[in-house]
Write a protein that holds these residues in place. Structure first.
Motif, PDB file in Angstrom:
ATOM      1  N   ARG A 119      13.883  -9.502  -2.761  1.00 49.33           N
ATOM      2  CA  ARG A 119      13.580  -9.154  -4.158  1.00 49.33           C
ATOM      3  C   ARG A 119      13.724  -7.664  -4.396  1.00 49.33           C
ATOM      4  NH1 ARG A 119       9.700 -12.937  -4.437  1.00 49.33           N
ATOM      5  NH2 ARG A 119       8.014 -11.565  -3.797  1.00 49.33           N
ATOM      6  N   PHE A 120      13.182  -6.886  -3.472  1.00 53.15           N
ATOM      7  CA  PHE A 120      13.196  -5.433  -3.613  1.00 53.15           C
ATOM      8  C   PHE A 120      14.632  -4.903  -3.624  1.00 53.15           C
ATOM      9  CE2 PHE A 120      13.242  -1.206  -1.605  1.00 53.15           C
ATOM     10  CZ  PHE A 120      12.350  -0.519  -2.410  1.00 53.15           C
ATOM     11  N   ILE A 121      15.440  -5.402  -2.694  1.00 55.99           N
ATOM     12  CA  ILE A 121      16.815  -4.904  -2.600  1.00 55.99           C
ATOM     13  C   ILE A 121      17.625  -5.306  -3.824  1.00 55.99           C
ATOM     14  CG2 ILE A 121      18.971  -5.038  -1.277  1.00 55.99           C
ATOM     15  CD1 ILE A 121      17.431  -4.938   1.140  1.00 55.99           C
ATOM     16  N   GLU A 122      17.409  -6.530  -4.274  1.00 60.41           N
ATOM     17  CA  GLU A 122      18.170  -6.994  -5.441  1.00 60.41           C
ATOM     18  C   GLU A 122      17.771  -6.213  -6.684  1.00 60.41           C
ATOM     19  OE1 GLU A 122      18.266 -11.323  -5.534  1.00 60.41           O
ATOM     20  OE2 GLU A 122      19.915 -11.211  -4.080  1.00 60.41           O
ATOM     21  N   ALA A 123      16.493  -5.871  -6.796  1.00 61.49           N
ATOM     22  CA  ALA A 123      16.042  -5.082  -7.952  1.00 61.49           C
ATOM     23  C   ALA A 123      16.686  -3.704  -7.925  1.00 61.49           C
ATOM     24  CB  ALA A 123      14.528  -4.958  -7.935  1.00 61.49           C
ATOM     25  N   LYS A 124      16.905  -3.205  -6.727  1.00 62.57           N
ATOM     26  CA  LYS A 124      17.393  -1.839  -6.597  1.00 62.57           C
ATOM     27  C   LYS A 124      18.915  -1.749  -6.586  1.00 62.57           C
ATOM     28  CE  LYS A 124      16.091   2.108  -3.881  1.00 62.57           C
ATOM     29  NZ  LYS A 124      15.327   2.672  -2.793  1.00 62.57           N
ATOM     30  N   LEU A 125      19.551  -2.682  -5.860  1.00 61.54           N
ATOM     31  CA  LEU A 125      20.990  -2.534  -5.597  1.00 61.54           C
ATOM     32  C   LEU A 125      21.827  -3.732  -6.034  1.00 61.54           C
ATOM     33  CD1 LEU A 125      20.612  -1.090  -1.985  1.00 61.54           C
ATOM     34  CD2 LEU A 125      21.282   0.225  -3.977  1.00 61.54           C
ATOM     35  N   GLY A 126      21.218  -4.693  -6.681  1.00 59.19           N
ATOM     36  CA  GLY A 126      21.979  -5.876  -7.102  1.00 59.19           C
ATOM     37  C   GLY A 126      21.973  -6.958  -6.042  1.00 59.19           C
ATOM     38  N   LYS A 127      22.617  -8.061  -6.390  1.00 55.81           N
ATOM     39  CA  LYS A 127      22.564  -9.271  -5.569  1.00 55.81           C
ATOM     40  C   LYS A 127      22.954  -9.034  -4.106  1.00 55.81           C
ATOM     41  CE  LYS A 127      22.643 -14.035  -6.100  1.00 55.81           C
ATOM     42  NZ  LYS A 127      21.255 -14.090  -5.556  1.00 55.81           N
ATOM     43  N   ILE A 128      22.203  -9.658  -3.216  1.00 56.84           N
ATOM     44  CA  ILE A 128      22.562  -9.613  -1.791  1.00 56.84           C
ATOM     45  C   ILE A 128      22.551 -11.035  -1.236  1.00 56.84           C
ATOM     46  CG2 ILE A 128      20.159  -9.077  -1.086  1.00 56.84           C
ATOM     47  CD1 ILE A 128      21.404  -7.516   1.290  1.00 56.84           C
ATOM     48  N   PRO A 129      23.680 -11.497  -0.681  1.00 62.11           N
ATOM     49  CA  PRO A 129      23.720 -12.854  -0.137  1.00 62.11           C
ATOM     50  C   PRO A 129      22.756 -12.993   1.046  1.00 62.11           C
ATOM     51  CG  PRO A 129      25.932 -11.920  -0.307  1.00 62.11           C
ATOM     52  CD  PRO A 129      24.970 -10.810  -0.564  1.00 62.11           C
ATOM     53  N   TYR A 152      20.747  -0.728   4.090  1.00 61.65           N
ATOM     54  CA  TYR A 152      19.888  -0.523   5.257  1.00 61.65           C
ATOM     55  C   TYR A 152      18.739   0.417   4.902  1.00 61.65           C
ATOM     56  CZ  TYR A 152      22.900  -2.925   8.577  1.00 61.65           C
ATOM     57  OH  TYR A 152      23.599  -3.885   9.263  1.00 61.65           O
ATOM     58  N   ALA A 153      19.089   1.466   4.168  1.00 65.26           N
ATOM     59  CA  ALA A 153      18.061   2.435   3.780  1.00 65.26           C
ATOM     60  C   ALA A 153      17.003   1.755   2.920  1.00 65.26           C
ATOM     61  CB  ALA A 153      18.709   3.606   3.034  1.00 65.26           C
ATOM     62  N   ALA A 154      17.451   0.868   2.014  1.00 61.78           N
ATOM     63  CA  ALA A 154      16.498   0.197   1.127  1.00 61.78           C
ATOM     64  C   ALA A 154      15.561  -0.721   1.911  1.00 61.78           C
ATOM     65  CB  ALA A 154      17.248  -0.593   0.057  1.00 61.78           C
ATOM     66  N   ILE A 155      16.098  -1.401   2.920  1.00 62.30           N
ATOM     67  CA  ILE A 155      15.238  -2.259   3.746  1.00 62.30           C
ATOM     68  C   ILE A 155      14.168  -1.413   4.435  1.00 62.30           C
ATOM     69  CG2 ILE A 155      15.137  -3.766   5.778  1.00 62.30           C
ATOM     70  CD1 ILE A 155      17.985  -4.674   5.158  1.00 62.30           C
ATOM     71  N   LEU A 156      14.614  -0.318   5.048  1.00 55.43           N
ATOM     72  CA  LEU A 156      13.658   0.527   5.768  1.00 55.43           C
ATOM     73  C   LEU A 156      12.614   1.108   4.817  1.00 55.43           C
ATOM     74  CD1 LEU A 156      16.142   2.294   8.193  1.00 55.43           C
ATOM     75  CD2 LEU A 156      14.383   0.617   8.803  1.00 55.43           C
ATOM     76  N   LYS A 157      13.091   1.443   3.629  1.00 49.76           N
ATOM     77  CA  LYS A 157      12.198   2.048   2.637  1.00 49.76           C
ATOM     78  C   LYS A 157      11.054   1.092   2.281  1.00 49.76           C
ATOM     79  CE  LYS A 157      11.837   5.759   0.092  1.00 49.76           C
ATOM     80  NZ  LYS A 157      11.734   7.068   0.694  1.00 49.76           N
ATOM     81  N   ILE A 158      11.400  -0.141   1.996  1.00 52.53           N
ATOM     82  CA  ILE A 158      10.328  -1.050   1.589  1.00 52.53           C
ATOM     83  C   ILE A 158       9.380  -1.335   2.767  1.00 52.53           C
ATOM     84  CG2 ILE A 158      11.677  -3.202   1.917  1.00 52.53           C
ATOM     85  CD1 ILE A 158       9.990  -4.474  -0.201  1.00 52.53           C
ATOM     86  N   LEU A 159       9.928  -1.424   3.972  1.00 54.37           N
ATOM     87  CA  LEU A 159       9.067  -1.667   5.127  1.00 54.37           C
ATOM     88  C   LEU A 159       8.154  -0.466   5.384  1.00 54.37           C
ATOM     89  CD1 LEU A 159      11.361  -3.511   7.700  1.00 54.37           C
ATOM     90  CD2 LEU A 159      10.030  -4.434   5.825  1.00 54.37           C
TER      91      LEU A 159
END
Ligand SMILES: Nc1ncnc2c1ncn2[C@@H]1O[C@H](COP(=O)(O)OP(=O)(O)O)[C@@H](O)[C@H]1O
Ligand SMILES: [Mg+2]
Length: 332
Positions: free
Chosen positions: A283-293, A263-270
Motif C-alpha cells: 500500500r505504501f509503495i503504491e501510494a508513493k510510486l504507483g502500482k507494483i506487481p 527499494y528505498a521506499a521499502i526500507l523507508k517504511i520499515l
C-alpha cells in the motif's frame, strides 16, 4: 568469541571448504584472521569488498590475489618458480593479470589457506569463479575459507544445493556468527573499558546495549568513540555510525539500478514503522510510486533478505541492523 573461534579452527582441520556467515560487523573477518594466526597457517586474504560495482573481469580478480599475496613472505619463496610472476623488492607482481596467471598461482597454493572475504561479490565475475573454487577443491590440497555478509546472496553464488552447479555435493563446514547476547556484549564492553584504563560507564553501557543490539562492530565503535575520541553522547556516536551504515547502503543499492526508488521506499517504511506486513508495504509503495506487481515486490523483498538488510518475522518485515534503520530514517 571463543566458541566460534574453536569451531572455525575445527572446521579448518576437518574440511577443505569453510563458509563463515554473519551480517556486516558481526566479526567475521576478525574471527578468520585470528583463527589463521592461532593455527600459524600460511594464507592469502582476498578482500572482495575492494571490487566495486559492475561486472568483474579476470584482471580485477587477479589484482585482488596479487594484492593479497604481495606482503606474504611464504609466497616469495614459491613465486620464483611460477610463470608470469615477477618478484620485486616491495611485493610481487603479475606480468599479466589474465586467467592463466590466476590459475597458475591458485594451483600453487597447496598447503595454504585461500580466504575469499565477502565472497558474494565474486558472483559478478564473468569467469565463473564458483567453478574455479570447485576445481581447487577437487584437485589442489588447499583449504578455502569463504565469508559473506549477504548470506542469501553468498549461498546463491556458491549454489551448494544445486545439482547442476560446480560446487554441488562438496562437503563444507559452516560457521555462523550471531550478534552477542546482552550479557556477552556487556562483558565485552566492560573488559574493553578496563583495558583502556577507563571506568566503565554503567548507565551509558546499558543504553548502548539497547541501541546496538549485540553487533560487535558497533559496540567496538561505541567503545572507541568513548575512550579515544572522548565522545560522551550516545546520540553523537549513533549519528557517526549511521553515516557509515548509510554509505554502505548506498553502495549496496547501486546494483539495484532503476529499482532503487522502490527499494528505498521499502526500507523507508520499515524504518519508520518497525515490523510491517506485506500488504502494508505494498500500500505504501503504491501510494508513493504507483502500482507494483505482486511478483516484483516479492522479488525485491527477497533480494533485501538475501542481502541481510531486512528479515521476516512473525510480526512482519523489519530492518535487521538498528543503526541502518536509524540511518534510513534520517538520511534516505
Ligand atoms: N572477537 C572480537 N574481539 C574484539 N573486537 C572485535 C571482535 N570481532 C570484531 N571486533 C571488532 O568489530 C569490528 C567489526 O568486525 P569485523 O570482523 O570487521 O566484522 P565483519 O567482517 O563481520 O564485517 C572490527 O573492526 C573489530 O574492531
Ligand atoms: Mg569483514
Amino acid at each position: 568469541m571463543e566458541e566460534e573461534l574453536e569451531e572455525l579452527k575445527r572446521g579448518l582441520e576437518l574440511s577443505k571448504l569453510v563458509v563463515v556467515t554473519g551480517l556486516r560487523r558481526y566479526g567475521k573477518t576478525s574471527l578468520i584472521l585470528t583463527a589463521l594466526n592461532e593455527l600459524k597457517a600460511d594464507y592469502v586474504f582476498m578482500d572482495c569488498r575492494l571490487l566495486l560495482f559492475g561486472m568483474l573481469s579476470i584482471s580485477d580478480i587477479a589484482f585482488l590475489l596479487e594484492r593479497g599475496l604481495s606482503q606474504k613472505s611464504w609466497f616469495r619463496v614459491i613465486a620464483e618458480s611460477i610463470e608470469g610472476i615477477e618478484v620485486r623488492v616491495l611485493g610481487i607482481r603479475f606480468r599479466r593479470r589474465d586467467f592463466n596467471t590466476l590459475v597458475n598461482v591458485l594451483e600453487r597454493l597447496e598447503g595454504k589457506v585461500l580466504v575469499l572475504d565477502e565472497a558474494q561479490e565474486l558472483r559478478r565475475c564473468r569467469c565463473r569463479f564458483d567453478a574455479l573454487i570447485a576445481y581447487l577443491y577437487d584437485h589442489i590440497p588447499v583449504r578455502i575459507v569463504v565469508s559473506g555478509s549477504h548470506v542469501g546472496t553468498l549461498y546463491r553464488f556458491l549454489r551448494v544445493d544445486d545439482p547442476s552447479a560446480p560446487l554441488y555435493g562438496r562437503p563444507f563446514y559452516k560457521v555462523e556468527l550471531k550478534p552477542l547476547s546482552r550479557e556477552r556484549a556487556r562483558e565485552f564492553l566492560v573488559k574493553g573499558f578496563e583495558q583502556e584504563g577507563d571506568e566503565p560507564p554503567g548507565k551509558l553501557i546499558e543504553e548502548a546495549l539497547d541501541l546496538f543490539d549485540g553487533v560487535i562492530g558497533w559496540l567496538t565503535y561505541f567503545g572507541y568513540a568513548y575512550t579515544k575520541l572522548k565522545i560522551r553522547e550516545l546520540g553523537t556516536v549513533l549519528d557517526m555510525a549511521a553515516k557509515l551504515a548509510y554509505q554502505e547502503l548506498n553502495h549496496a543499492l547501486q546494483v539495484t539500478g532503476v529499482g532503487k526508488p522502490r527499494y528505498a521506499a521499502i526500507l523507508k517504511i520499515l524504518a519508520e514503522r518497525g515490523a510491517t506486513s506485506w500488504s502494508e508495504i505494498q500500500r505504501f509503495i503504491e501510494a508513493k510510486l504507483g502500482k507494483i506487481p505482486k511478483n516484483t515486490l516479492n522479488h525485491m523483498l527477497k533480494n533485501l533478505i538475501n542481502m541481510g538488510m531486512i528479515k521476516k518475522t512473525a510480526e512482519g518485515y523489519m530492518i535487521t541492523d538498528p543503526v541502518l534503520a536509524y540511518a534510513v530514517k534520517e538520511y534516505l
